[in-house]
Design a protein around this motif. Sequence first.
Motif, PDB file in Angstrom:
ATOM      1  N   UNK A 135       0.828  -1.185   0.144  1.00 57.09           N
ATOM      2  CA  UNK A 135      -0.053   0.103   0.004  1.00 57.09           C
ATOM      3  C   UNK A 135       0.931   1.302   0.168  1.00 57.09           C
ATOM      4  N   UNK A 136       1.949   1.292   0.644  1.00 66.25           N
ATOM      5  CA  UNK A 136       2.948   2.278   0.893  1.00 66.25           C
ATOM      6  C   UNK A 136       3.524   2.602  -0.352  1.00 66.25           C
ATOM      7  N   UNK A 137       4.252   1.487  -0.812  1.00 61.00           N
ATOM      8  CA  UNK A 137       5.103   1.639  -2.146  1.00 61.00           C
ATOM      9  C   UNK A 137       4.262   2.063  -3.323  1.00 61.00           C
ATOM     10  N   UNK A 138       3.131   1.587  -3.443  1.00 56.04           N
ATOM     11  CA  UNK A 138       2.222   1.732  -4.575  1.00 56.04           C
ATOM     12  C   UNK A 138       1.305   2.821  -4.475  1.00 56.04           C
ATOM     13  N   UNK A 139       1.443   3.705  -3.399  1.00 54.14           N
ATOM     14  CA  UNK A 139       0.362   4.692  -2.958  1.00 54.14           C
ATOM     15  C   UNK A 139      -0.026   5.659  -4.171  1.00 54.14           C
ATOM     16  N   UNK A 140       1.276   6.075  -4.964  1.00 58.93           N
ATOM     17  CA  UNK A 140       1.214   6.928  -6.046  1.00 58.93           C
ATOM     18  C   UNK A 140       0.226   6.400  -7.297  1.00 58.93           C
ATOM     19  N   UNK A 141       0.378   5.029  -7.510  1.00 57.57           N
ATOM     20  CA  UNK A 141      -0.289   4.631  -8.418  1.00 57.57           C
ATOM     21  C   UNK A 141      -1.853   4.220  -7.941  1.00 57.57           C
ATOM     22  N   UNK A 142      -2.152   3.999  -6.995  1.00 54.87           N
ATOM     23  CA  UNK A 142      -3.315   3.532  -6.324  1.00 54.87           C
ATOM     24  C   UNK A 142      -4.231   5.132  -6.454  1.00 54.87           C
ATOM     25  N   UNK A 143      -3.624   6.085  -5.846  1.00 55.56           N
ATOM     26  CA  UNK A 143      -4.328   7.400  -5.715  1.00 55.56           C
ATOM     27  C   UNK A 143      -4.366   7.793  -7.254  1.00 55.56           C
ATOM     28  N   UNK A 144      -3.741   7.594  -8.299  1.00 56.21           N
ATOM     29  CA  UNK A 144      -3.825   7.999  -9.775  1.00 56.21           C
ATOM     30  C   UNK A 144      -4.850   7.064 -10.265  1.00 56.21           C
ATOM     31  N   UNK A 148      -7.196   6.280 -17.394  1.00 57.36           N
ATOM     32  CA  UNK A 148      -8.125   5.681 -18.777  1.00 57.36           C
ATOM     33  C   UNK A 148      -8.041   4.067 -18.515  1.00 57.36           C
ATOM     34  N   UNK A 149      -8.844   3.323 -18.205  1.00 59.24           N
ATOM     35  CA  UNK A 149      -8.891   2.051 -18.040  1.00 59.24           C
ATOM     36  C   UNK A 149      -9.593   1.251 -19.061  1.00 59.24           C
TER      37      UNK A 149
END
Length: 168
Positions: free
Chosen positions: A133-142, A147-148
């Motif tokens: 969660x901490x290491x991927x926070x930037x990706x999660x919040x983006x 566009x998915x």
Amino acid sequence: RQGIDALKEHITVLTGLPVDYYALVTIANLSAIIDDLGGIEFNVPENMHYVDLDACLEINILKGTRVLDGKTATDMLRYWSYKDEDVSRRRVAKDFLKALVSKVMPDVPMPQAASMFLRYKDMIETDFGSDDLISHADLIFAYPKMTVKDVTYPGKTVGKGIDARFIP
């Protein structure tokens, strides 16, 4: 190999995409999470009526946009009686998961995300931990701004209920 590792490997072989993490949640825990979130607003695509006395399951949900509580949402996700069978069931499940993510993700600050993670971590079997969660926070919040693209893997589901399986 068996279990989740075998499934992750099989998905990678079928799609060519590595599976970094998995999450497995029971119907009861998904229902509890949805109730804890105050329900999920969703457009039920058609009237759903189904009775399975052996499974003690009765589904009776009317078409239209409404806030679904946990039981109603999980009943909808268990519904198999679409005219095109599994095609619609998979689409409804995918659309519902998008609605669930949309309910959780908009403008959630990191402390609240960490709190949610801790609140639900015992209800979800996953290999995604607090360090992830901490290491991927930037990706999660983006994610909400991304566009998915949805891709439905060609194939069909044979069998019903616990005997159902997907054949590519």
